[in-house]
Design an enzyme around this catalytic site. Sequence first.
Site, PDB file in Angstrom:
ATOM      1  N   LYS A  98       0.867  -1.182   0.000  1.00 46.02           N
ATOM      2  CA  LYS A  98       0.000   0.000   0.000  1.00 46.02           C
ATOM      3  C   LYS A  98       0.899   1.225   0.000  1.00 46.02           C
ATOM      4  O   LYS A  98       2.059   1.152   0.428  1.00 46.02           O
ATOM      5  CB  LYS A  98      -0.891   0.010   1.249  1.00 46.02           C
ATOM      6  CG  LYS A  98      -2.147   0.828   1.088  1.00 46.02           C
ATOM      7  CD  LYS A  98      -3.243   0.093   0.325  1.00 46.02           C
ATOM      8  CE  LYS A  98      -4.417   1.007   0.034  1.00 46.02           C
ATOM      9  NZ  LYS A  98      -5.567   0.264  -0.494  1.00 46.02           N
ATOM     10  N   ASP A 157      -7.081   4.342  -4.518  1.00 47.72           N
ATOM     11  CA  ASP A 157      -7.719   4.191  -3.204  1.00 47.72           C
ATOM     12  C   ASP A 157      -8.352   5.550  -2.928  1.00 47.72           C
ATOM     13  O   ASP A 157      -8.604   6.322  -3.877  1.00 47.72           O
ATOM     14  CB  ASP A 157      -6.693   3.783  -2.134  1.00 47.72           C
ATOM     15  CG  ASP A 157      -7.338   3.349  -0.811  1.00 47.72           C
ATOM     16  OD1 ASP A 157      -7.776   2.197  -0.710  1.00 47.72           O
ATOM     17  OD2 ASP A 157      -7.423   4.175   0.128  1.00 47.72           O
TER      18      ASP A 157
HETATM   19  P1  NDP Z   1     -13.011   7.712  -2.566  1.00 45.73           P
HETATM   20  O1  NDP Z   1     -11.971   8.724  -2.332  1.00 45.73           O
HETATM   21  O2  NDP Z   1     -13.548   7.513  -3.940  1.00 45.73           O
HETATM   22  O3  NDP Z   1     -14.256   7.952  -1.603  1.00 45.73           O
HETATM   23  C1  NDP Z   1     -14.115   7.995  -0.234  1.00 45.73           C
HETATM   24  C2  NDP Z   1     -15.454   8.387   0.361  1.00 45.73           C
HETATM   25  O4  NDP Z   1     -15.386   8.239   1.771  1.00 45.73           O
HETATM   26  C3  NDP Z   1     -15.818   9.843   0.087  1.00 45.73           C
HETATM   27  O5  NDP Z   1     -17.216   9.970  -0.011  1.00 45.73           O
HETATM   28  C4  NDP Z   1     -15.300  10.532   1.344  1.00 45.73           C
HETATM   29  O6  NDP Z   1     -15.944  11.771   1.639  1.00 45.73           O
HETATM   30  C5  NDP Z   1     -15.613   9.505   2.384  1.00 45.73           C
HETATM   31  N1  NDP Z   1     -14.712   9.693   3.534  1.00 45.73           N
HETATM   32  C6  NDP Z   1     -13.355   9.641   3.532  1.00 45.73           C
HETATM   33  N2  NDP Z   1     -12.872   9.898   4.755  1.00 45.73           N
HETATM   34  C7  NDP Z   1     -13.957  10.087   5.532  1.00 45.73           C
HETATM   35  C8  NDP Z   1     -14.120  10.389   6.898  1.00 45.73           C
HETATM   36  N3  NDP Z   1     -13.055  10.544   7.711  1.00 45.73           N
HETATM   37  N4  NDP Z   1     -15.388  10.503   7.373  1.00 45.73           N
HETATM   38  C9  NDP Z   1     -16.451  10.351   6.550  1.00 45.73           C
HETATM   39  N5  NDP Z   1     -16.354  10.076   5.235  1.00 45.73           N
HETATM   40  C10 NDP Z   1     -15.119   9.956   4.747  1.00 45.73           C
HETATM   41  O7  NDP Z   1     -12.384   6.328  -1.998  1.00 45.73           O
HETATM   42  P2  NDP Z   1     -12.822   4.841  -2.323  1.00 45.73           P
HETATM   43  O8  NDP Z   1     -14.282   4.769  -2.500  1.00 45.73           O
HETATM   44  O9  NDP Z   1     -11.922   4.326  -3.369  1.00 45.73           O
HETATM   45  O10 NDP Z   1     -12.397   4.100  -0.959  1.00 45.73           O
HETATM   46  C11 NDP Z   1     -13.293   3.986   0.154  1.00 45.73           C
HETATM   47  C12 NDP Z   1     -12.815   2.873   1.071  1.00 45.73           C
HETATM   48  O11 NDP Z   1     -12.769   1.629   0.336  1.00 45.73           O
HETATM   49  C13 NDP Z   1     -11.409   3.044   1.665  1.00 45.73           C
HETATM   50  O12 NDP Z   1     -11.379   2.442   2.940  1.00 45.73           O
HETATM   51  C14 NDP Z   1     -10.548   2.210   0.715  1.00 45.73           C
HETATM   52  O13 NDP Z   1      -9.355   1.787   1.327  1.00 45.73           O
HETATM   53  C15 NDP Z   1     -11.478   1.034   0.454  1.00 45.73           C
HETATM   54  N6  NDP Z   1     -11.201   0.273  -0.744  1.00 45.73           N
HETATM   55  C16 NDP Z   1     -11.177   0.859  -1.971  1.00 45.73           C
HETATM   56  C17 NDP Z   1     -10.936   0.102  -3.103  1.00 45.73           C
HETATM   57  C18 NDP Z   1     -11.018   0.678  -4.462  1.00 45.73           C
HETATM   58  O14 NDP Z   1     -10.947  -0.111  -5.436  1.00 45.73           O
HETATM   59  N7  NDP Z   1     -11.192   1.977  -4.641  1.00 45.73           N
HETATM   60  C19 NDP Z   1     -10.599  -1.335  -3.005  1.00 45.73           C
HETATM   61  C20 NDP Z   1     -10.752  -1.878  -1.664  1.00 45.73           C
HETATM   62  C21 NDP Z   1     -11.006  -1.077  -0.591  1.00 45.73           C
HETATM   63  P3  NDP Z   1     -15.170  13.161   1.366  1.00 45.73           P
HETATM   64  O15 NDP Z   1     -15.159  13.308  -0.125  1.00 45.73           O
HETATM   65  O16 NDP Z   1     -15.982  14.160   2.073  1.00 45.73           O
HETATM   66  O17 NDP Z   1     -13.788  12.993   1.963  1.00 45.73           O
END
Ligand code: NDP
Length: 449
Positions: free
Chosen positions: A129, A169
């Site tokens: 990572k 991510d």
């Molecule tokens: P994105 O950046 O596309 O989206 C993240 C989302 O989570 C946004 O809506 C963001 O809101 C919200 N968020 C982030 N931090 C916080 C917080 N502290 N409190 C509340 N909301 C929060 O990321 P992904 O969708 O790609 O990733 C989301 C999760 O999935 C992570 O844990 C990642 O590690 C996991 N993941 C992702 C994969 C992928 O293929 N993308 C694969 C496997 C796991 P805001 O915009 O306001 O920050």
Amino acid sequence: MTELHRELHDIYDEVARRNPGEVEFHQAVYEVLNSLGPVVEKHPDYVDTAVIRRLCEPERQIIFRVPWFDDSGTVQINRGFRVEFNSALGPFKGGLRFHPSVYLGIVKFLGFEQIFKNSLTGLPIGGAKGGSDFDPKGRSDGEIMRFCQSFMTELYRHLGEYTDVPAGDIGVGMREIGYLFGQYKRITNRYESGVFTGKGLTWGGSQVRTEATGYGTVFFVDEILRAEGQSFDGKKVVVSGSGNVAIYAIEKVHALGGSVVACSDSSGYVYDEKGIDLELLKEVKESRRGRIADYVEARRGTAHLVTSRSVWEVACDIALPCATQNELGGDDADMLIDSGCRIVAEGANMPCTPEAVKRFDAAGVTFAPGKAANAGGVATSALEMQQNASRDSWTFEDTEARLAEIMRRIHDRCLSTAEEYGQPGNYAAGANIAGFIRVADAMLALGLV
Ligand code: NDP
């Protein structure tokens, strides 16, 4: 916290002592070790050969300076990370996260989880990572590009299709992958498609990679429902986040007959009694890069914005935390249990705190851990690598069918392993044990490296 098996306790103490202050990493290690008691009882050689201790120490950790000019001409400095955790099963593989909260402890927790997740897919990929404390929010396209180019100017030397293959991510989507891949190509003078996954469809990407994590999480829940003789039909679902994972989880829930009535971002959550309007959400979040409040404004009347409380207060049958680590605590778990929620599946990495998981277990709520439920993203990345290696590209239908089959196999592997080690129905134990055994056996076969 429950008491660890004696020898695993010593290993945990060593990890905590050698990695001070890295609380998320400690939490992730504890969670895995907590499942391995029955394994070391049956196979003490995993302790005698120090394979578990070696697993807790990354093969390589890279920390570097990332200097770049912002739009006003001021020099900005960020910190870049790549933790290459384990390559016993294949090249290092795992995403890059750009978020101000990123520090070594977050990168290590994610890299550690990635080892077991990747192992669980049954595909030939190791665990890693990386990322940066860079905050992309509010930055112009030019600033994002200059940051990505500077980041890659250091990281490129550590990557390669047989060495280390990053993906996206939080904060890193197709736009960022494009700038990162472009700089890699420029420096190396090689069009090495297999060095990145999550690429655009016209430059080496795979169908379904964008959708894969969210779709995969929902396929996993569908397997759980199927095993109970049920389906998504008519089920009320709450999703946290509104990024990549959340959006495509919502899309697949709706396709399977369920209704997602709430989702969120870091500024609050939206409750939409008629079900989230996905086209509008995509327009706000993907095209406009807007806030959840913009969705509420555009929806005119049927949706409400709540900024002061947790999305987990919304009653549902199924909860899919898809935002970030430790976003769902003990009190949130209680609200979900009281409102009748029966299944919680982690689309994000480690979104449920240990206390929340304990309460779900005690209340008989089925809990699917991220390393199983969100493995569809990295599994489809491995499919992208396969297509790149054979200079081939598969159709959306073919790729989605492979993803569904992989999620079915992961689901079955978790259940059968949990059963074999005396914890029937415990997906978390099954995922940890099955993921561990495959990578540990490969490490033993490769000798002391
Ligand atoms: P994105 O950046 O596309 O989206 C993240 C989302 O989570 C946004 O809506 C963001 O809101 C919200 N968020 C982030 N931090 C916080 C917080 N502290 N409190 C509340 N909301 C929060 O990321 P992904 O969708 O790609 O990733 C989301 C999760 O999935 C992570 O844990 C990642 O590690 C996991 N993941 C992702 C994969 C992928 O293929 N993308 C694969 C496997 C796991 P805001 O915009 O306001 O920050």
